[in-house]
Design an enzyme around this catalytic site. Structure first.
Site, PDB file in Angstrom:
ATOM      1  N   SER A   1       0.771  -1.202  -0.007  1.00 61.71           N
ATOM      2  CA  SER A   1      -0.216  -0.015  -0.154  1.00 61.71           C
ATOM      3  C   SER A   1       0.877   1.195   0.137  1.00 61.71           C
ATOM      4  O   SER A   1       2.040   1.176   0.318  1.00 61.71           O
ATOM      5  CB  SER A   1      -0.821  -0.048   1.305  1.00 61.71           C
ATOM      6  OG  SER A   1      -1.414   1.302   1.594  1.00 61.71           O
TER       7      SER A   1
ATOM      8  N   TYR B   1      -2.235  -1.773  10.503  1.00 54.60           N
ATOM      9  CA  TYR B   1      -2.256  -1.851   9.161  1.00 54.60           C
ATOM     10  C   TYR B   1      -1.124  -1.099   8.713  1.00 54.60           C
ATOM     11  O   TYR B   1      -0.324  -1.934   7.718  1.00 54.60           O
ATOM     12  CB  TYR B   1      -3.375  -1.394   8.710  1.00 54.60           C
ATOM     13  CG  TYR B   1      -3.645  -1.218   7.226  1.00 54.60           C
ATOM     14  CD1 TYR B   1      -4.191  -2.383   6.411  1.00 54.60           C
ATOM     15  CD2 TYR B   1      -3.158  -0.220   6.349  1.00 54.60           C
ATOM     16  CE1 TYR B   1      -4.448  -2.453   5.247  1.00 54.60           C
ATOM     17  CE2 TYR B   1      -3.430  -0.141   4.925  1.00 54.60           C
ATOM     18  CZ  TYR B   1      -3.732  -1.699   4.488  1.00 54.60           C
ATOM     19  OH  TYR B   1      -3.868  -1.406   3.091  1.00 54.60           O
TER      20      TYR B   1
END
Ligand SMILES: NC(=O)c1ccc[n+]([C@@H]2O[C@H](COP(=O)([O-])OP(=O)(O)OC[C@H]3O[C@@H](n4cnc5c(N)ncnc54)[C@H](OP(=O)(O)O)[C@@H]3O)[C@@H](O)[C@H]2O)c1
Length: 267
Positions: free
Chosen positions: A139, A152
Site C-alpha cells: 500500500s 495496518y
C-alpha cells in the site's frame, strides 16, 4: 511476463481489488483460483465469474494454508502465480480502554504473516514451474506511518520490506517477485474510513488493476498506480510533511465521538 494461460492463486478474490484482479485475469485467458473466508461471498463471486475456482481458506490460519496447498496443487499442478492480496484495515484507537487485547494485532496475522506463510508453503512448487511469479499487494501506506490505522501501516511497511528481501533471495530462480503498491481505492476496505479520507483521492478498482496488469506484462517489479508514485516521492523528499498530513487525518478522526460514545451521550 506473459499474462495468459497461467494458473493463478489469488487470496481474497471476492471483493474490491481481488475481485477485479480475478475478473481481468480471467478475461486474459488465465485459470484463476480465489480464496476468502466467507463461503457466501465465494458463491456470489462464482455466480458473477462462472469460470473462477473458489476455495474457502483463511490466510491467517497456518493449517488452512497447508490444506489449501494440498488441495490446489493436486487439482491444479500447473499453478505458477501466487497473488497475496487478502487484507484487512482497521481504524484503531490504541488508548481506547475497550480495545480487544487478544485481537489488537489481527492485521499482522492476515496482512503480514499470511503472505509470508503462503510464500513459504508454495515456493517449492513455484520454483518447479518453468516461469512463476509472486505478487504481494502492499500500500502507499507502506511509505509513511498512518496513525489512524497503526497496525495496518506496520503490516504494509513490513510486507514491503519482506517483498524486497524475497526478490533478492529469488534473483537467480525462475520466480519473479512483484510488489503492487496500491493507492487508496474505492473498495469495501475503506467503508470504515468514510469522512476521514477524501474519496476523490481514491482510485477505481478496475483502473488500478488494469495498471497493475499492464505493469506485470511489462515486467515491472514495483508497480505504483495513481498517487502511490507521488507518495513514494514525497516520502523521500518531504517525509515530515507527509507524516504530518497523515497525523492530521488521524487526530481529526480520533477526536470525533465514536457511534458508541454518541449513544452513551444520548442516554
Ligand atoms: N482499498 C484500498 O484503498 C487499498 C489501498 C492499498 C492497499 N490495499 C490492499 O489491497 C488488498 C485488497 O484490499 P481491498 O480494498 O480489495 O479489500 P476488500 O474489498 O475488503 O477485500 C478484501 C478481500 O480479502 C478477503 N480476506 C480478508 N481477510 C481474509 C483472510 N483472513 N483470509 C482470506 N481472505 C481474506 C475478503 O474476503 P473474506 O472477508 O470473505 O475473507 C475479501 O475478498 C489488501 O491487501 C489491502 O490492504 C487496499
Amino acid at each position: 511476463m506473459e499474462l495468459s494461460n497461467n494458473t493463478i492463486l489469488l487470496t481474497g478474490g471476492t471483493s474490491g481489488l481481488g475481485y477485479e484482479f480475478a475478473r481481468q485475469l480471467l478475461d486474459l485467458g488465465n485459470t484463476v483460483l480465489i480464496t476468502g473466508r466467507d463461503q457466501n461471498k465465494l458463491d456470489q463471486t462464482k455466480k458473477k465469474l462462472p469460470n473462477v475456482h473458489t476455495f474457502q481458506s483463511d490466510v491467517s490460519d497456518p493449517q488452512a494454508i497447508t490444506q489449501l496447498f494440498e488441495t490446489v496443487t493436486k487439482q491444479f499442478p500447473k499453478l505458477n502465480i501466487l497473488i497475496n492480496n487478502a487484507g484487512e484495515m482497521r481504524k484503531l484507537n490504541l488508548i481506547d480502554p475497550v480495545i480487544d487485547q487478544e485481537n489488537v494485532n489481527r492485521e499482522i496475522a492476515i496482512n503480514l504473516s499470511g503472505p509470508v506463510r503462503m510464500v513459504q508453503q508454495f515456493l517449492p512448487h513455484l520454483m518447479a514451474q518453468q516461469a512463476a511469479a509472486i505478487v504481494n499487494v502492499t500500500s502507499g501506506i507502506a511509505f509513511v506511518p498512518f496513525p489512524l490505522a497503526p497496525i495496518y501501516g506496520a503490516t504494509k511497511s513490513g510486507l514491503r520490506a519482506y517483498t524486497q528481501a524475497l526478490r533478492v533471495q529469488l534473483k537467480k530462480t525462475n520466480v519473479k517477485v512483484v510488489e503492487l503498491v496500491a493507492p487508496g481505492a474505492k473498495t469495501p476496505l475503506n467503508d470504515k474510513f468514510e469522512g476521514d479520507v477524501d474519496s476523490r483521492m481514491m482510485m477505481e478498482p478496475d483502473k488500478l488493476i488494469a495498471v497493475a496488469i499492464k505493469g506485470m506484462m511489462k515486467d515491472k517489479l514495483e508497480i505504483l498506480p495513481g498517487i502511490a508514485g507521488i507518495l513514494k516521492y514525497l516520502s523521500r523528499i518531504a517525509p515530515n510533511f507527509l507524516f504530518n498530513q497523515m497525523s492530521k487525518i488521524a487526530e481529526k478522526s480520533l477526536a470525533r465521538p465514536t457511534v458508541r460514545q454518541a449513544q452513551l451521550a444520548v442516554l
